[in-house]
Design a protein around this motif. Structure first.
Motif, PDB file in Angstrom:
ATOM      1  N   GLU A   1       7.889  -5.251  -0.908  1.00  0.00           N
ATOM      2  CA  GLU A   1       8.270  -3.848  -0.743  1.00  0.00           C
ATOM      3  C   GLU A   1       8.907  -3.306  -2.014  1.00  0.00           C
ATOM      4  O   GLU A   1       8.657  -2.174  -2.423  1.00  0.00           O
ATOM      5  CB  GLU A   1       9.228  -3.696   0.445  1.00  0.00           C
ATOM      6  CG  GLU A   1       8.594  -4.214   1.727  1.00  0.00           C
ATOM      7  CD  GLU A   1       8.897  -3.341   2.932  1.00  0.00           C
ATOM      8  OE1 GLU A   1       9.944  -2.691   2.945  1.00  0.00           O
ATOM      9  OE2 GLU A   1       8.055  -3.333   3.857  1.00  0.00           O
TER      10      GLU A   1
ATOM     11  N   GLU B   1       6.207  -2.630  -4.432  1.00  0.00           N
ATOM     12  CA  GLU B   1       5.500  -1.393  -4.059  1.00  0.00           C
ATOM     13  C   GLU B   1       6.277  -0.173  -4.561  1.00  0.00           C
ATOM     14  O   GLU B   1       5.720   0.737  -5.170  1.00  0.00           O
ATOM     15  CB  GLU B   1       5.341  -1.347  -2.530  1.00  0.00           C
ATOM     16  CG  GLU B   1       4.537  -0.164  -2.032  1.00  0.00           C
ATOM     17  CD  GLU B   1       4.644   0.038  -0.526  1.00  0.00           C
ATOM     18  OE1 GLU B   1       4.186   1.086  -0.055  1.00  0.00           O
ATOM     19  OE2 GLU B   1       5.198  -0.839   0.166  1.00  0.00           O
TER      20      GLU B   1
ATOM     21  N   LEU C   1      -1.227   0.906   3.707  1.00  0.00           N
ATOM     22  CA  LEU C   1      -0.062   1.737   3.407  1.00  0.00           C
ATOM     23  C   LEU C   1       0.236   1.803   1.909  1.00  0.00           C
ATOM     24  O   LEU C   1       0.448   2.883   1.377  1.00  0.00           O
ATOM     25  CB  LEU C   1       1.162   1.265   4.203  1.00  0.00           C
ATOM     26  CG  LEU C   1       1.122   1.692   5.670  1.00  0.00           C
ATOM     27  CD1 LEU C   1       2.342   1.191   6.410  1.00  0.00           C
ATOM     28  CD2 LEU C   1       1.042   3.206   5.802  1.00  0.00           C
TER      29      LEU C   1
ATOM     30  N   VAL D   1      -2.070   4.197   0.308  1.00  0.00           N
ATOM     31  CA  VAL D   1      -1.715   5.603   0.503  1.00  0.00           C
ATOM     32  C   VAL D   1      -0.580   6.008  -0.425  1.00  0.00           C
ATOM     33  O   VAL D   1      -0.601   7.082  -1.020  1.00  0.00           O
ATOM     34  CB  VAL D   1      -1.323   5.883   1.971  1.00  0.00           C
ATOM     35  CG1 VAL D   1      -0.769   7.293   2.116  1.00  0.00           C
ATOM     36  CG2 VAL D   1      -2.528   5.723   2.872  1.00  0.00           C
TER      37      VAL D   1
ATOM     38  N   SER E   1      -2.378   8.467  -2.521  1.00  0.00           N
ATOM     39  CA  SER E   1      -2.306   9.566  -1.558  1.00  0.00           C
ATOM     40  C   SER E   1      -3.457   9.532  -0.558  1.00  0.00           C
ATOM     41  O   SER E   1      -4.452   8.837  -0.752  1.00  0.00           O
ATOM     42  CB  SER E   1      -2.246  10.921  -2.274  1.00  0.00           C
ATOM     43  OG  SER E   1      -3.457  11.234  -2.879  1.00  0.00           O
ATOM     44  N   LEU E   2      -3.297  10.282   0.519  1.00  0.00           N
ATOM     45  CA  LEU E   2      -4.325  10.283   1.566  1.00  0.00           C
ATOM     46  C   LEU E   2      -5.613  10.877   1.026  1.00  0.00           C
ATOM     47  O   LEU E   2      -5.586  11.760   0.196  1.00  0.00           O
ATOM     48  CB  LEU E   2      -3.867  11.155   2.741  1.00  0.00           C
ATOM     49  CG  LEU E   2      -2.809  10.606   3.676  1.00  0.00           C
ATOM     50  CD1 LEU E   2      -2.547  11.619   4.768  1.00  0.00           C
ATOM     51  CD2 LEU E   2      -3.253   9.301   4.292  1.00  0.00           C
ATOM     52  N   GLY E   3      -6.720  10.408   1.529  1.00  0.00           N
ATOM     53  CA  GLY E   3      -7.989  11.002   1.129  1.00  0.00           C
ATOM     54  C   GLY E   3      -9.033   9.948   0.865  1.00  0.00           C
ATOM     55  O   GLY E   3      -8.916   8.812   1.306  1.00  0.00           O
TER      56      GLY E   3
ATOM     57  N   MET F   1      -9.104   5.591   8.291  1.00  0.00           N
ATOM     58  CA  MET F   1      -7.719   5.564   8.766  1.00  0.00           C
ATOM     59  C   MET F   1      -6.755   5.995   7.681  1.00  0.00           C
ATOM     60  O   MET F   1      -5.576   6.247   7.944  1.00  0.00           O
ATOM     61  CB  MET F   1      -7.347   4.166   9.249  1.00  0.00           C
ATOM     62  CG  MET F   1      -8.164   3.750  10.458  1.00  0.00           C
ATOM     63  SD  MET F   1      -8.068   2.004  10.799  1.00  0.00           S
ATOM     64  CE  MET F   1      -6.411   1.829  11.323  1.00  0.00           C
ATOM     65  N   ILE F   2      -7.215   6.051   6.416  1.00  0.00           N
ATOM     66  CA  ILE F   2      -6.338   6.524   5.348  1.00  0.00           C
ATOM     67  C   ILE F   2      -6.906   7.790   4.722  1.00  0.00           C
ATOM     68  O   ILE F   2      -6.653   8.080   3.573  1.00  0.00           O
ATOM     69  CB  ILE F   2      -6.086   5.442   4.280  1.00  0.00           C
ATOM     70  CG1 ILE F   2      -7.369   4.712   3.925  1.00  0.00           C
ATOM     71  CG2 ILE F   2      -5.033   4.482   4.742  1.00  0.00           C
ATOM     72  CD1 ILE F   2      -7.186   3.657   2.859  1.00  0.00           C
ATOM     73  N   GLY F   3      -7.694   8.520   5.474  1.00  0.00           N
ATOM     74  CA  GLY F   3      -8.048   9.869   5.045  1.00  0.00           C
ATOM     75  C   GLY F   3      -9.429  10.046   4.458  1.00  0.00           C
ATOM     76  O   GLY F   3      -9.800  11.150   4.108  1.00  0.00           O
TER      77      GLY F   3
END
Lengths: 297, 277
Positions: free
Chosen positions: B13, B16, B141, B144, B148-150, B228-230
């Motif tokens: 973590e 990250e 995660l 993302v 970023s999402l997409g 699931m992540i956009g």
């Protein structure tokens, strides 16, 4: 020899040129030339969230003249995306307990615009044909045997799962195991048992389409383990108020009831597309929409 | 044994957070390159009316395969259009093509490097094992928070999952070129580059193509997880149907993926044979 070299050169450069052209096309198409701003909403593919997100989209497009992009994702990425700013907002946060673990991690990067729906309910759910009415009734060995000592749950980590673990302790239901699965698998299992008239206990919540499709009842909870009713909250990324104050204000004022939501959910269940159902609801509830729009320039 | 639990999770973590903080510009650059690429492919595929694209792909299938593949392309793609899944299917196709092209551009050179140096191979192999077996959900995660999402994190996740066969089979193909041929090339004084481009790569080509084919198929299997992540598209339809226990809708969307998969598979398998005609 010369000719072969030229061919080799062409065979390498042509794909590269194509790739460059494709990239240029992509870059130019992504810069939107029109005057309307884009709003990105993230949501999860649950019926309740599909209903609310599409209604919000419809209002943003028809009343505030925005371009709305919807991102259907999983719950974790939804929180991560809004917290990181790659989505502007969501209207799908179940608080305080279902999504508590995500709030712990991302809460500091999110702006909570308060509840958009009050009166959700969670608890142990059974088909109406079963002869049990309270969680205490699960204690008999005959009942436990008929249920195979299982309570069908959803994703581990959801608030309803920890509440159910606590219920098993408080009601001394030692013989039972809470089966971890997923929301979809739980609903599937319930439907199967319901169609076969079999006994089953699941972790349920409203608003959920299973209550529209089947005759179900919540087991009463005299000890109040599932006490606190949940709310669905609207969360926005930090800084939305500076970029798009009108969107921020509308999301802040967006609020409706489980009955409103159920109207949209049932229309979608009945075969309408989410867009159609949302449009119909917005058109037939102008006074509510007006309230959401109050004071927006 | 009294060793306390190692703080591995905490370290990951921290890593990250640290990466998000200090590597932002790098991730942004990667984001704009991949994003532009996917949007470009998508623009090309959706600019023309569905029927025109269907006829173009059918013609391509006829040129690559035989009339049987062309017929399958025509019927399969018309079915997708009929089910109302044309737009999302093209979105997914753009995602898969972008991921596959990038995987090949990155994977083939790494495979060549592994074939030429045992040390490189010893470093790369365990990394590949890791990439292929770490459940994709684990890095959703972080993907993302970095990209970023997409569609971009979807492409990245697909590459991570799908690149190993290209690297492994490129390495294998070159290593399998018979040593007599390599010795002969050395004896005639060819430079390493000549040896690679004129001898090793052409002979290893069928093996490399098999790797690329596997890469394409694996990146297709990621479209649902990517959604699931956009990365919207037909994968999002499958995921939505599953979340709502709608088997029928899930099957329709799944069928669209199957059609695209079979087309891509047969086309990449036959692409080699054309050269030899």
């Amino acid at each position: 020899m010369k000719k072969r070299n030229r061919r080799k050169f062409m065979s390498i450069t042509l794909p590269l040129l194509l790739l460059a052209a494709v990239m240029l096309a992509g870059c130019s198409s992504s810069s939107s030339g029109s005057g309307s701003q884009t709003v990105k909403l993230a949501y999860v593919a649950w019926d309740s969230e599909i209903a609310s997100t599409y209604v919000v989209k419809e209002v943003l497009e028809s009343k505030l003249n925005k371009t709305v992009e919807l991102l259907q994702v999983d719950a974790g990425p939804m929180f991560a995306g809004v917290a990181g700013g790659s989505a502007d907002a969501m209207v799908a946060a179940w608080l305080p307990s279902t999504h508590a673990s995500y709030m712990e991690k991302y809460g500091k990067d999110l702006e909570d615009l308060g509840a958009n729906l009050d009166g959700t309910k969670i608890g142990l759910t059974v088909p109406a044909y079963m002869k049990v009415d309270s969680i205490e009734d699960l204690n008999g060995s005959a009942v436990a045997d008929s249920l195979d000592h299982k309570i069908i749950g959803i994703e581990p980590g959801a608030g309803i799962m920890s509440a159910t673990e606590k219920a098993l302790k408080d009601y001394k239901l030692d013989g039972y195991t809470l089966v971890e699965s997923s929301s979809a698998a739980m609903a599937q299992e319930l439907q199967k048992a319901y169609d076969a008239n079999q006994p089953i206990v699941v972790t349920g919540w409203t608003p959920h389409w299973m209550f529209a499709n089947m005759d179900l009842k919540y087991l009463s909870d005299p000890q109040g383990v599932y006490g606190g009713d949940e709310q669905i909250h609207t969360l926005a990324r930090k800084g939305l108020n500076d970029d798009q104050p009108d969107v921020h204000q509308f999301l802040d004022q967006f609020q409706w009831t489980p009955d409103d939501m159920a109207q949209v959910m049932i229309a979608i269940q009945g075969g309408q597309s989410p867009e159609e159902a949302a449009k119909a609801w917005v058109e037939s509830n102008p006074d509510k929409v007006m309230k959401w729009m109050a004071g927006i320039e | 044994m009294n060793i306390p639990k190692l703080p591995l999770g905490r370290l990951v973590e921290k890593l990250e957070e640290w990466l998000t903080l200090y590597f932002g510009p790098v991730f942004d650059f990667i984001h704009s390159v991949i994003g532009g690429m996917v949007e470009g492919i998508e623009a090309v595929l959706t600019f023309l009316p569905a029927l025109v694209v269907i006829l173009l792909i059918t013609a391509l299938a006829y040129w690559i395969g035989k009339w049987r593949l062309a017929l399958f392309a025509l019927i399969g793609l018309l079915l997708i259009d009929n089910l109302g899944l044309w737009g999302p299917s093209m979105q997914s196709l753009a995602l898969v093509l972008a991921a596959s092209v990038l995987a090949v551009l990155i994977g083939v050179p790494i495979g060549i490097l592994c074939a030429q140096s045992g040390k490189a191979r010893n470093i790369v192999t365990p990394v590949l094992d890791f990439m292929q077996t770490m459940p994709a959900f684990v890095y959703l995660l972080p993907a993302v928070s970095f990209f970023s999402l997409g569609v971009v994190p979807g492409v990245i996740a697909s590459i991570i999952f799908a690149i190993p066969p290209t690297i492994r089979l490129t390495n294998l193909g070159i290593r399998q070129v018979s040593s007599e041929l390599v010795e002969a090339a050395d004896a005639f004084g060819s430079t390493p580059n000549q040896k690679l481009f004129k001898l090793q790569l052409p002979i290893a080509m069928p093996t490399i193509m098999a790797g690329i084919n596997q890469t394409i198929m694996l990146s297709l299997s990621m479209v649902v997880i990517s959604s699931m992540i956009g990365a919207q598209g037909v994968g999002a339809y499958v995921y939505r149907a599953v979340s709502q226990a709608k088997t029928g809708a899930g099957f329709e969307a799944g069928l669209a993926i199957v059609v695209i998969a079979i087309l891509l598979d047969r086309m990449t398998q036959n692409a080699l044979k054309i050269k030899h005609k």
